[in-house]
Design an enzyme around this catalytic site. Structure first.
Site, mmCIF file in Angstrom:
data_model
loop_
_atom_site.group_PDB
_atom_site.id
_atom_site.type_symbol
_atom_site.label_atom_id
_atom_site.label_comp_id
_atom_site.label_asym_id
_atom_site.label_seq_id
_atom_site.Cartn_x
_atom_site.Cartn_y
_atom_site.Cartn_z
ATOM 1 N N GLY A 53 0.878 -1.167 0.000
ATOM 2 C CA GLY A 53 0.000 0.000 0.000
ATOM 3 C C GLY A 53 0.906 1.204 0.000
ATOM 4 C CD GLU A 54 2.521 5.861 -0.236
ATOM 5 O OE1 GLU A 54 2.393 5.365 -1.367
ATOM 6 O OE2 GLU A 54 3.577 6.373 0.170
ATOM 7 C CB SER A 55 5.494 2.506 3.654
ATOM 8 O OG SER A 55 6.201 3.448 2.892
ATOM 9 C CB CYS A 85 5.152 -3.884 -1.471
ATOM 10 S SG CYS A 85 5.674 -2.722 -2.737
ATOM 11 N NE ARG A 112 8.077 5.076 0.912
ATOM 12 C CZ ARG A 112 7.353 6.180 0.713
ATOM 13 N NH1 ARG A 112 7.786 7.332 1.128
ATOM 14 N NH2 ARG A 112 6.189 6.114 0.078
ATOM 15 C CB ILE A 139 2.915 -2.313 -7.613
ATOM 16 C CG1 ILE A 139 2.351 -3.472 -8.443
ATOM 17 C CG2 ILE A 139 2.077 -1.042 -7.781
ATOM 18 C CD1 ILE A 139 1.004 -3.973 -7.978
ATOM 19 N NE ARG A 140 2.882 3.735 -6.154
ATOM 20 C CZ ARG A 140 2.782 4.095 -4.880
ATOM 21 N NH1 ARG A 140 3.637 4.938 -4.364
ATOM 22 N NH2 ARG A 140 1.818 3.631 -4.134
ATOM 23 C CG HIS A 174 2.212 -6.239 -4.473
ATOM 24 N ND1 HIS A 174 1.481 -5.754 -3.420
ATOM 25 C CD2 HIS A 174 3.026 -5.233 -4.863
ATOM 26 C CE1 HIS A 174 1.832 -4.495 -3.178
ATOM 27 N NE2 HIS A 174 2.768 -4.160 -4.048
ATOM 28 C CD GLU A 176 -0.127 -8.784 -2.110
ATOM 29 O OE1 GLU A 176 0.838 -9.553 -1.975
ATOM 30 O OE2 GLU A 176 -0.003 -7.566 -2.289
#
Ligand code: GLN
Length: 201
Positions: A53-55, A85, A112, A139-140, A174, A176
Site C-alpha cells: 500500500g503506502e508505507s 512491499c 522506497r 508495483i512502485r 506482491h 497476493e
C-alpha cells in the site's frame, strides 16, 4: 489439526487480496484470518501480515490507532510476520525516509519507490530458494540495498527481493496479486513452525 489466527493490518492497501490468498493457502490448516486495527485485535494471533500500500499512510495509521509499538514488540519477541512491499519497508531497519520509522525486525536497508513511478511497475521473474521460479508484480516497489547475506532467499536477477530471517519474511513485490500461493504457504509453515500466540500485552 492446529487452529491458528493470522492477522492482517487492515487500514489501507491490498488487504482483501491477502485475506483471499491466506484463506486459500490455509484451506487445510484450520486458519482464521483477522483484520488488525486496534490493540485488542492482536490478542491471540499466531502471525501477522503487513500488506502493500503506502508505507507513509500505514505508518501513520498504525501510530494513530496505537498499535505500531505493540506489533513491533510482538514481532521482536517472535510473532511471525510477513511484510510485502510497503509492509517490507515497515519491518526493515532503515527506510531512507524520515516519515517512516522502520521496526527493525529485519536487519535491512531499503529504498522506497526505487524502480520509479507507477508506470514503471512490472511483472518480473524471480528465483526463490526451495520454490524455484515465480512471475510476480512489482508495483512502485522498494529495493533492498543492504541485508544480511544469509537472509536473502529470493532474487530478481542479482537483486535481493525476498528476505527471511527467524520469524520475519519480507518481499519487495506482491504475491497476493497472483494465483500463486507458494509464498503464503511458506509463511503459514513459518507460523505453524513457530507456534507463537500473542497475548496482546
Ligand atoms: N511505494 C510504496 C511505499 O513506499 C510501496 C508500494 C507498494 O506497497 N505497492 O509505501
Amino acid at each position: 489439526m492446529i487452529f491458528m489466527i493470522v492477522g492482517i493490518v487492515g487500514f489501507q492497501g491490498d488487504v482483501q487480496e491477502h485475506v483471499k490468498s491466506l484463506r486459500r493457502a490455509g484451506r487445510s490448516r484450520k486458519l482464521q484470518v483477522r483484520p488488525i486495527r486496534r490493540p485488542e485485535d492482536i490478542d491471540g494471533i499466531s502471525g501477522i501480515v503487513i500488506p502493500g500500500g503506502e508505507s507513509t499512510t500505514i505508518y501513520k495509521l498504525l501510530n494513530t490507532y496505537g498499535i505500531y509499538n505493540l506489533i513491533k514488540l510482538e514481532c521482536k519477541t517472535g510473532l511471525p510476520v510477513m511484510g510485502t512491499c510497503a509492509g517490507l519497508i515497515l519491518i526493515s531497519k532503515e527506510t531512507g525516509d524520515p516519515r517512516v520509522n522502520g521496526m527493525g525486525i529485519l536487519n535491512a536497508t531499503v529504498t522506497r519507490n526505487a524502480y520509479g513511478r507507477q508506470k514503471e511497475s512490472f511483472m518480473g521473474e524471480i528465483s526463490v530458494d526451495s520454490i524455484g521460479k515465480m512471475v510476480v508484480p512489482f508495483i512502485r516497489a522498494p529495493k533492498i540495498i543492504n541485508a544480511d547475506e544469509d537472509s536473502i532467499i529470493g532474487r530478481y536477477g542479482n537483486e535481493p527481493v525476498i528476505l527471511r530471517k527467524g520469524n520475519a519474511l519480507g518481499l519487495t513485490f506482491h504475491p497476493e496479486l497472483t494465483d500463486d500461493l507458494r509464498i503464503h504457504e511458506m509463511f503459514l509453515d513459518m507460523v505453524e513452525g513457530e507456534g507463537y500466540t500473542s497475548t496482546g500485552e
